[in-house]
Design a protein around this motif. Structure first.
Motif, PDB file in Angstrom:
ATOM      1  N   LYS B  26      46.224  -9.944  33.498  1.00 48.39           N
ATOM      2  CA  LYS B  26      44.803 -10.007  33.136  1.00 48.39           C
ATOM      3  C   LYS B  26      43.997  -8.930  33.873  1.00 48.39           C
ATOM      4  CE  LYS B  26      44.357 -14.571  33.891  1.00 48.39           C
ATOM      5  NZ  LYS B  26      45.716 -15.154  33.851  1.00 48.39           N
ATOM      6  N   ILE B  27      44.303  -8.764  35.147  1.00 50.57           N
ATOM      7  CA  ILE B  27      43.548  -7.784  35.938  1.00 50.57           C
ATOM      8  C   ILE B  27      43.738  -6.377  35.383  1.00 50.57           C
ATOM      9  CG2 ILE B  27      43.279  -6.767  38.241  1.00 50.57           C
ATOM     10  CD1 ILE B  27      42.583  -9.614  38.508  1.00 50.57           C
ATOM     11  N   SER B  28      45.009  -5.994  35.199  1.00 54.32           N
ATOM     12  CA  SER B  28      45.256  -4.641  34.694  1.00 54.32           C
ATOM     13  C   SER B  28      44.912  -4.557  33.211  1.00 54.32           C
ATOM     14  CB  SER B  28      46.710  -4.233  34.949  1.00 54.32           C
ATOM     15  OG  SER B  28      47.585  -5.227  34.469  1.00 54.32           O
ATOM     16  N   GLY B  29      45.067  -5.673  32.468  1.00 54.06           N
ATOM     17  CA  GLY B  29      44.717  -5.679  31.047  1.00 54.06           C
ATOM     18  C   GLY B  29      43.227  -5.425  30.864  1.00 54.06           C
ATOM     19  N   LEU B  30      42.416  -6.046  31.708  1.00 53.88           N
ATOM     20  CA  LEU B  30      40.966  -5.810  31.616  1.00 53.88           C
ATOM     21  C   LEU B  30      40.678  -4.327  31.868  1.00 53.88           C
ATOM     22  CD1 LEU B  30      38.175  -7.280  31.296  1.00 53.88           C
ATOM     23  CD2 LEU B  30      38.029  -7.249  33.771  1.00 53.88           C
ATOM     24  N   ALA B  31      41.369  -3.761  32.838  1.00 51.96           N
ATOM     25  CA  ALA B  31      41.134  -2.347  33.162  1.00 51.96           C
ATOM     26  C   ALA B  31      41.469  -1.458  31.974  1.00 51.96           C
ATOM     27  CB  ALA B  31      41.963  -1.937  34.377  1.00 51.96           C
ATOM     28  N   VAL B  32      42.616  -1.733  31.325  1.00 50.09           N
ATOM     29  CA  VAL B  32      43.064  -0.841  30.261  1.00 50.09           C
ATOM     30  C   VAL B  32      42.256  -1.042  28.985  1.00 50.09           C
ATOM     31  CG1 VAL B  32      44.989  -0.363  28.708  1.00 50.09           C
ATOM     32  CG2 VAL B  32      45.374  -0.513  31.163  1.00 50.09           C
ATOM     33  N   PHE B  33      41.970  -2.343  28.631  1.00 49.32           N
ATOM     34  CA  PHE B  33      41.386  -2.577  27.309  1.00 49.32           C
ATOM     35  C   PHE B  33      39.863  -2.721  27.299  1.00 49.32           C
ATOM     36  CE2 PHE B  33      45.800  -4.010  26.520  1.00 49.32           C
ATOM     37  CZ  PHE B  33      46.088  -3.114  25.510  1.00 49.32           C
ATOM     38  N   SER B  34      39.233  -2.895  28.459  1.00 51.48           N
ATOM     39  CA  SER B  34      37.797  -3.164  28.410  1.00 51.48           C
ATOM     40  C   SER B  34      36.959  -1.929  28.679  1.00 51.48           C
ATOM     41  CB  SER B  34      37.430  -4.241  29.425  1.00 51.48           C
ATOM     42  OG  SER B  34      37.452  -3.677  30.718  1.00 51.48           O
ATOM     43  N   ALA B 232      39.398  -4.161  21.114  1.00 52.28           N
ATOM     44  CA  ALA B 232      40.590  -3.509  21.683  1.00 52.28           C
ATOM     45  C   ALA B 232      41.624  -4.524  22.145  1.00 52.28           C
ATOM     46  CB  ALA B 232      40.187  -2.603  22.842  1.00 52.28           C
ATOM     47  N   VAL B 233      41.161  -5.609  22.786  1.00 56.17           N
ATOM     48  CA  VAL B 233      42.097  -6.600  23.307  1.00 56.17           C
ATOM     49  C   VAL B 233      42.933  -7.200  22.171  1.00 56.17           C
ATOM     50  CG1 VAL B 233      42.278  -8.838  24.437  1.00 56.17           C
ATOM     51  CG2 VAL B 233      40.663  -7.137  25.290  1.00 56.17           C
ATOM     52  N   SER B 234      42.274  -7.527  21.043  1.00 50.71           N
ATOM     53  CA  SER B 234      43.007  -8.209  19.968  1.00 50.71           C
ATOM     54  C   SER B 234      44.042  -7.292  19.324  1.00 50.71           C
ATOM     55  CB  SER B 234      42.033  -8.726  18.918  1.00 50.71           C
ATOM     56  OG  SER B 234      41.526  -7.665  18.149  1.00 50.71           O
ATOM     57  N   ASN B 235      43.836  -5.965  19.416  1.00 46.92           N
ATOM     58  CA  ASN B 235      44.851  -5.052  18.891  1.00 46.92           C
ATOM     59  C   ASN B 235      46.020  -4.923  19.835  1.00 46.92           C
ATOM     60  OD1 ASN B 235      43.550  -4.155  16.495  1.00 46.92           O
ATOM     61  ND2 ASN B 235      42.170  -2.939  17.750  1.00 46.92           N
ATOM     62  N   GLY B 236      45.750  -5.211  21.121  1.00 47.01           N
ATOM     63  CA  GLY B 236      46.763  -4.892  22.136  1.00 47.01           C
ATOM     64  C   GLY B 236      47.454  -6.106  22.710  1.00 47.01           C
ATOM     65  N   ALA B 248      45.341 -12.599  26.934  1.00 53.97           N
ATOM     66  CA  ALA B 248      44.478 -11.682  26.185  1.00 53.97           C
ATOM     67  C   ALA B 248      43.101 -12.302  25.976  1.00 53.97           C
ATOM     68  CB  ALA B 248      45.119 -11.337  24.851  1.00 53.97           C
ATOM     69  N   SER B 249      43.071 -13.603  25.599  1.00 53.94           N
ATOM     70  CA  SER B 249      41.774 -14.191  25.275  1.00 53.94           C
ATOM     71  C   SER B 249      40.924 -14.367  26.536  1.00 53.94           C
ATOM     72  CB  SER B 249      41.950 -15.502  24.514  1.00 53.94           C
ATOM     73  OG  SER B 249      42.722 -16.407  25.281  1.00 53.94           O
ATOM     74  N   ILE B 250      41.546 -14.688  27.630  1.00 53.32           N
ATOM     75  CA  ILE B 250      40.764 -14.796  28.875  1.00 53.32           C
ATOM     76  C   ILE B 250      40.201 -13.429  29.257  1.00 53.32           C
ATOM     77  CG2 ILE B 250      40.950 -15.275  31.347  1.00 53.32           C
ATOM     78  CD1 ILE B 250      42.924 -17.522  30.619  1.00 53.32           C
ATOM     79  N   THR B 251      41.018 -12.407  29.092  1.00 59.88           N
ATOM     80  CA  THR B 251      40.541 -11.045  29.359  1.00 59.88           C
ATOM     81  C   THR B 251      39.336 -10.723  28.470  1.00 59.88           C
ATOM     82  OG1 THR B 251      42.809 -10.406  29.864  1.00 59.88           O
ATOM     83  CG2 THR B 251      41.255  -8.633  29.406  1.00 59.88           C
ATOM     84  N   LEU B 252      39.416 -11.120  27.197  1.00 55.89           N
ATOM     85  CA  LEU B 252      38.320 -10.865  26.249  1.00 55.89           C
ATOM     86  C   LEU B 252      37.033 -11.544  26.720  1.00 55.89           C
ATOM     87  CD1 LEU B 252      37.224  -9.968  23.415  1.00 55.89           C
ATOM     88  CD2 LEU B 252      38.077 -12.130  22.536  1.00 55.89           C
ATOM     89  N   ALA B 253      37.166 -12.792  27.177  1.00 60.75           N
ATOM     90  CA  ALA B 253      35.972 -13.534  27.608  1.00 60.75           C
ATOM     91  C   ALA B 253      35.332 -12.865  28.825  1.00 60.75           C
ATOM     92  CB  ALA B 253      36.353 -14.980  27.932  1.00 60.75           C
TER      93      ALA B 253
END
Lengths: 601, 601
Positions: B26-34, B232-236, B248-253
């Motif tokens: 989640k931490i790195s996912g937020l960095a890459v996709f947000s 971006a999150v939903s594509n990745g 992914a969904s927590i990252t989106l929120a």
């Protein structure tokens, strides 16, 4: 489509058998070969005066004596070439004469010098022709580079259409120019004799240079551009009707006479009318305006001048390709320079000359003054080598005629001295470029020659054994199994009993499917599946092929690639990338033959 | 050499088996996709104010309410995508959702819209990042286009190096930016509460527009750039660690919360500090300067802003290649878009994205304001199609949950209305280009798909008979007789019993010589000499080959060309021109196979 466009521009092809009829008489020969020399009347006097005027208007009185000196040089060089034409009736000019008598290196130097000067003739004459037009129609001045490029393209097309048509195209303008120049000279003289000269408006000129000997020699050097093109006839003897040497030498004599007469005429009139050279108008234009006023006769002079200059361009378009073809046959230039196109002309030489001179015109912004310092070095170098060669030629005879040796010796010495003068006075103004370029080009000739010699040696069958080839292994690269692959496999089986299919495993599911269908369709061809941990298609294939070779399986390994031929060009981007990469990778490996089996969609 | 350079830039290749480990938390996912979504904080408020200020400074008070409306939209869209992520855990976003539920055409439209917006994200974010730098360091302003291009190249290389390293590279700057924005907002609020706000210097602005509803809607449309990247999150999803949908969904929120908070914060501060937007400095820069003075904290804000914008570029570098690969696997884009490079990334997609966005940056001179009107049309089109698809998805279930339908329905309707607002208010300012481009791209997808389908049909082995090939005739083109030719002849004899040698008679002397030597070296291979009255080599050969075919000699005719492989590249110009021409001429003729037998010099 493309072919019919070619026919419209170039006309119907000419058969090789038609060659004999493509010859020139004296009248048309003068038109084709003299325009380069004669057209320098348009800028010769001007270039002398432009240097002199930097030392103030008083220095302009030296213009006429300098021109007289140049005309003496014209006579010496013409006599030298008269002898050359008779000694070398098959033509070839400085390159052949220097190579025959002085050795290969002097020949190549003469060749390089001539090729450079042909390019410069195209550039300078085009620029001067456009200057004649913009003198008469000043609003066209900003379009001069475009006009230059269009003119070169026009002459290129005319030449690609064939030699005879060139002669026909160029006869009228040449004689029109000669007539116009005589008219201008006579009308100008009449006014001088009559005492009705209206001196041109005096302008204030600030002298920036002192009138040193160096400056006078520089003015002389610039004026020597007058002599460029005088050798054209001797290079083009075979284009004349029989007896070629007689026709050619008479043409040369006419040309030298007309050139000398009109050059002196212009220099005298410029003196008599007090012409001060300007950037915005040519000297000939100022004279014609002063003598005829802004009448139709004035415009006639300008148009005739422009036309003869475009024809001067044509002389180079005759000689550059011809010299290139001679040097290509000797193995000093790429062989395709010796190929005749379907209009019996050396199309490759014509196209290269056009391309290089267009680049020059764009780089130098179509300015005669910017180009002039590069000019004439090459020509005088070739004059010197050619005359020196002729001296050597006479000395080799058993009973040499002393007057032959003397005349060519005079030519060699005088042109050699002038060469040194030109090279030193114009060195920093641009001549250095040519002086650097000549050895570079000569080196190129030598390397090309060495390459062809090496190839001939390597390929020679003298003492060679017949290679044993036998049945070679064939590998077929497949990514799946479909009609295209089956075709390729059948072809492979038809050329060898030893066929292997190769595939790269990028997706285990696909590979399993392939194995199953393979067993069904091609049970007799072994299918080798290569692993590719890094998803590269190329590397496993090349490694496998290398391994096969190390096991020493035959002299050649044939790699068969099923390739799609799509119906639209853009569809190529959707296929065949792997085939392309494999072919590129195998191209430089000895003993590998790649065969694309086309499958037309 | 080229290969080791590639290794230095891209690092060692990664094996396919390494893929599982290349996942994000989640931490790195937020960095890459947000970063795409969050970075719009840098220009969202500014773009709203830039439109409003054209109606005078009084109109700027509308900035905050407009931003509140946009944040409401952010919440609606985020909830819609929360549902999408859980319904489509394998990812793919708008393209897959629209295609699955609404049909292929809506799917393709969504795909085209997204691809366009990914390119624009790269262009806009790069330009805005460079603007943050030039706001702080004005002397760099003239170099902005160069800086833009270098930035894109930098991000391209980072992405070609692989996904994991991207996550590692981008975590620190994203959280640095988030922290900096919170700090700026809190410090600004503290001053407001404290009453120590120093209003920015007032400037005189001349109103050029009336404050109409249309203008307010245009300001809203420009601000809607804030929402780009939210999908971006939903594509990745597949890039996340297991359980992917939850992570992914927590990252989106998180992302939506941070985006909404900081956007409202900026709009409020701009209102409270009376910011008037200028060309030479960004709004964020003005605010930071007003709140922190020209301290290190100010420069920290600018650097963090620039960095997050370059990371926004990175989001597109994740999603563009991924979406392209999905569409390529479905046959709508060229197959090579689905190939993974040796670092496990879709290298072709990365390179194409980089090239197109660099062109855009150069054409639009790196200006955010010039690019903004093209932006957001694509994103809102894909939002609308995706949410409409989700509504359809729920309706297809046996017992659809009403709140699912309601939430996605709300998303579809609101994004659809905003789409119409954006398209109409920004149409003449540049949105028309995107509206024209989308159908063109969709048509391209359809044609590519049709082509692949056609190929598959044509190639299908279903019911196909095995082709009869038999022994095919072989012709060997020769221009003389030497080792290369003998090799080629031996090869030809090894693949067929039916070998003929062909030569073109260009020079009777040469041809006679060839015949004599042929009889000596290759008495068993017939030598056919073709006449060529017009000196063409190609035409007689092609005519002969055509004649052979008309006599119906086998399925394939193999043309063997002896070809030299010289040791230097330039030597290619001295050989093989004929071989090249023959190959080109035969490429598109069915049943012709050309084989070059390389002779290495």
């Amino acid at each position: 489509m493309a072919n019919s466009l070619k026919r419209i521009i170039l006309g119907q092809p000419l058969a090789t058998a038609a060659e004999k009829h493509e010859r020139l008489g004296k009248i048309s020969g003068l038109a084709v070969f003299s325009s380069d020399a004669l057209s320098s009347v348009a800028y010769g006097t001007e270039e002398i005066l432009l240097i002199l005027v930097t030392a103030g208007t008083a220095a302009l009185t030296l213009g006429l004596p300098i021109m007289v000196g140049i005309v003496v040089l014209v006579v010496i060089v013409a006599i030298s070439y008269w002898q050359t034409i008779h000694a070398y009736p098959s033509g070839g000019g400085a390159y052949i004469v220097a190579k025959d008598n002085l050795g290969t290196l002097p020949g190549l130097i003469a060749g390089a010098a001539l090729l450079i000067d042909y390019v410069l003739t195209v550039a300078v004459s085009t620029a001067a022709g456009v200057a004649a037009i913009t003198s008469a129609f000043p609003p066209l001045y900003p379009w001069r580079v475009t006009l230059c490029v269009l003119s070169v393209i026009g002459v290129t097309i005319a030449n690609l259409r064939g030699l005879r048509e060139s002669g026909r195209l160029f006869t009228v303008p040449t004689y029109w120019f000669i007539g116009s120049m005589f008219l201008l000279t006579l009308a100008g003289l009449w006014r001088v004799v009559n005492g009705t000269v209206q001196p041109l408006p005096a302008e204030h000129v600030t002298a920036t240079n002192a009138l040193t000997i160096f400056l006078i020699l520089r003015a002389f050097s610039s004026g020597c551009a007058t002599l460029t093109g005088i050798e054209a006839v001797s290079n083009g003897i075979p284009a004349f009707r029989q007896p070629e040497p007689r026709n050619a030498s008479i043409t040369l004599a006419w040309m030298a006479g007309i050139l000398g007469g009109t050059s002196i005429g212009m220099a005298f009139l410029a003196h008599a009318y007090g012409v001060i050279p300007r950037e915005t108008e040519t000297v000939v234009s100022m004279l014609a305006r002063g003598i005829f006023g802004e009448s139709l006769l004035y415009f006639n002079i300008q148009v005739a001048t422009a036309l003869i200059l475009f024809l001067a361009v044509n002389t180079s378009f005759q000689d550059f390709p011809r010299l290139s073809s001679i040097m290509a046959k000797d193995g000093f230039m790429p062989r395709q320079m010796a190929n005749r196109g379907d209009k019996l002309v050396f199309s490759n030489g014509i196209l290269i000359l056009a391309a290089v001179s267009i680049v020059l015109l764009i780089v130098f912004q179509g300015s005669v003054n910017a180009l002039i310092p590069l000019y004439a070095v090459g020509v005088f170098l070739s004059f010197t080598l050619s005359q020196a060669g002729m001296v050597r030629h006479w000395l080799k005879e058993e009973h040499p005629a002393p007057h032959h040796i003397l005349l060519n010796g005079l030519g060699a010495v005088s042109t050699g001295v002038v060469l040194l003068v030109i090279a030193s006075t114009k060195f920093t103004h641009g001549a250095w470029m040519v002086i650097v370029l000549i050895p570079v080009i000569v080196l190129g000739f030598v390397r090309v020659h060495r390459h062809y010699q090496l190839v001939a040696e390597r390929l020679s069958l003298a003492g060679a054994a017949r290679p044993r080839i036998g049945k070679n292994p064939v590998v077929v690269l497949v990514a799946g199994i479909h009609k295209g692959v089956v075709e390729a496999l059948e072809y492979a089986k038809s050329i060898s009993p030893n066929v292997t299919a190769l595939t790269v495993d990028l997706d285990p599911t696909q590979t399993t499917k392939l194995r199953l269908r393979w067993a069904e369709w091609e049970p007799d061809v072994p299918l080798v599946v290569l692993e590719s941990p890094y998803r590269s298609i190329l590397r496993p294939l090349l490694e496998y092929i290398d391994r096969m070779e190390r096991q020493g399986e035959g002299r050649y390994l044939t790699v068969v690639l099923p390739e799609f031929i799509p119906s639209h060009w853009w569809e190529h981007f959707l296929h065949n990338q792997t085939a392309l990469l494999v072919k590129a990778a195998l191209l430089f490996k000895p003993g590998k033959v790649t065969v694309s089996i086309p499958y037309h969609l």
